[in-house]
Design a protein around this motif. Structure first.
Motif, mmCIF file in Angstrom:
data_model
loop_
_atom_site.group_PDB
_atom_site.id
_atom_site.type_symbol
_atom_site.label_atom_id
_atom_site.label_comp_id
_atom_site.label_asym_id
_atom_site.label_seq_id
_atom_site.Cartn_x
_atom_site.Cartn_y
_atom_site.Cartn_z
ATOM 1 N N GLU A 18 1.046 -1.000 0.395
ATOM 2 C CA GLU A 18 0.138 0.022 0.253
ATOM 3 C C GLU A 18 1.335 1.249 -0.212
ATOM 4 O OE1 GLU A 18 -2.899 1.949 3.225
ATOM 5 O OE2 GLU A 18 -2.876 0.280 3.346
ATOM 6 N N LEU A 19 0.632 2.085 -0.876
ATOM 7 C CA LEU A 19 1.365 3.351 -1.219
ATOM 8 C C LEU A 19 0.959 4.360 -0.179
ATOM 9 C CD1 LEU A 19 2.168 3.063 -4.775
ATOM 10 C CD2 LEU A 19 3.639 2.142 -3.126
ATOM 11 N N LYS A 20 1.467 5.402 -0.208
ATOM 12 C CA LYS A 20 0.851 7.108 0.565
ATOM 13 C C LYS A 20 -0.376 7.582 0.035
ATOM 14 C CE LYS A 20 5.479 7.642 3.272
ATOM 15 N NZ LYS A 20 6.613 8.572 3.615
ATOM 16 N N ASN A 21 -0.512 7.008 -1.290
ATOM 17 C CA ASN A 21 -1.313 7.743 -1.999
ATOM 18 C C ASN A 21 -3.193 6.603 -2.153
ATOM 19 O OD1 ASN A 21 -0.716 6.043 -4.084
ATOM 20 N ND2 ASN A 21 -0.313 7.360 -5.719
ATOM 21 N N ASP A 22 -2.535 5.884 -1.552
ATOM 22 C CA ASP A 22 -3.887 4.781 -1.310
ATOM 23 C C ASP A 22 -3.784 3.841 -2.462
ATOM 24 O OD1 ASP A 22 -4.209 5.684 1.104
ATOM 25 O OD2 ASP A 22 -5.742 7.748 0.126
ATOM 26 N N LEU A 23 -2.629 3.488 -2.973
ATOM 27 C CA LEU A 23 -2.823 2.708 -4.028
ATOM 28 C C LEU A 23 -2.546 1.152 -3.566
ATOM 29 C CD1 LEU A 23 -2.358 0.885 -7.378
ATOM 30 C CD2 LEU A 23 -0.547 2.428 -7.350
ATOM 31 N N CYS A 24 -2.857 0.347 -4.040
ATOM 32 C CA CYS A 24 -2.937 -0.992 -3.275
ATOM 33 C C CYS A 24 -2.387 -1.635 -4.745
ATOM 34 C CB CYS A 24 -3.687 -1.422 -2.110
ATOM 35 S SG CYS A 24 -4.014 -0.597 -0.799
ATOM 36 N N LEU A 25 -0.642 -2.218 -4.536
ATOM 37 C CA LEU A 25 -0.918 -3.277 -5.483
ATOM 38 C C LEU A 25 -0.284 -4.266 -4.819
ATOM 39 C CD1 LEU A 25 1.890 -0.784 -7.140
ATOM 40 C CD2 LEU A 25 -0.397 -1.159 -7.813
ATOM 41 N N ILE A 26 -0.513 -5.625 -5.555
ATOM 42 C CA ILE A 26 -0.377 -6.612 -5.207
ATOM 43 C C ILE A 26 0.333 -7.658 -6.474
ATOM 44 C CG2 ILE A 26 -1.721 -9.250 -5.207
ATOM 45 C CD1 ILE A 26 -3.559 -8.247 -4.586
ATOM 46 N N GLY A 27 1.597 -8.135 -5.336
ATOM 47 C CA GLY A 27 2.425 -8.510 -6.860
ATOM 48 C C GLY A 27 3.812 -10.219 -6.320
#
Length: 93
Positions: A18-27
Motif C-alpha cells: 500500500e502506497l502513501k497515495n492509497d494505491l494498493c498493488l499485489i505482486g
C-alpha cells in the motif's frame, strides 16, 4: 536491519504493497533493499475502478519512501523466530 533480512527471505512470495497515495498493488516480490525499495512482478491493482490506468502495469519498482504498508504472507513468517531475533537486537542496543 532485522526486517530487511525478513524481506530478503520473502522473494518470490506474493505481497500487497500500500502506497502513501492509497494505491494498493499485489505482486510477486522480486527484490528489496535496505531502503525498502521494492521490485514487484505480476502486478495487479487492488482497486481497478479507481486506478484504471494502472491495469497495464505488469512489473514495477517502488521507492521505499512512498510505501505505507507491506502485507506479508502469514504462512511465510516464523513469528517465534522474529520475536527472538527482535529481543536479541534490542538487548544489543
Amino acid at each position: 536491519m532485522l526486517f530487511f533480512s525478513v524481506f530478503k527471505t520473502l522473494t518470490e512470495q506474493t505481497v500487497t504493497v500500500e502506497l502513501k497515495n492509497d494505491l494498493c498493488l499485489i505482486g510477486t516480490l522480486k527484490s528489496v533493499d535496505q531502503f525498502l525499495n521494492i521490485k514487484l512482478d505480476n502486478v495487479k491493482v487492488l482497486d481497478e475502478q479507481r486506478y484504471p490506468h494502472m491495469m497495464a502495469i505488469k512489473n514495477t519498482f517502488i521507492r521505499g519512501s512512498v510505501v505505507r504498508y507491506v502485507q506479508l504472507p502469514s504462512e511465510s513468517i516464523d513469528t517465534q523466530l522474529l520475536q527472538d531475533a527482535t529481543r536479541r537486537e534490542a538487548t544489543r542496543n
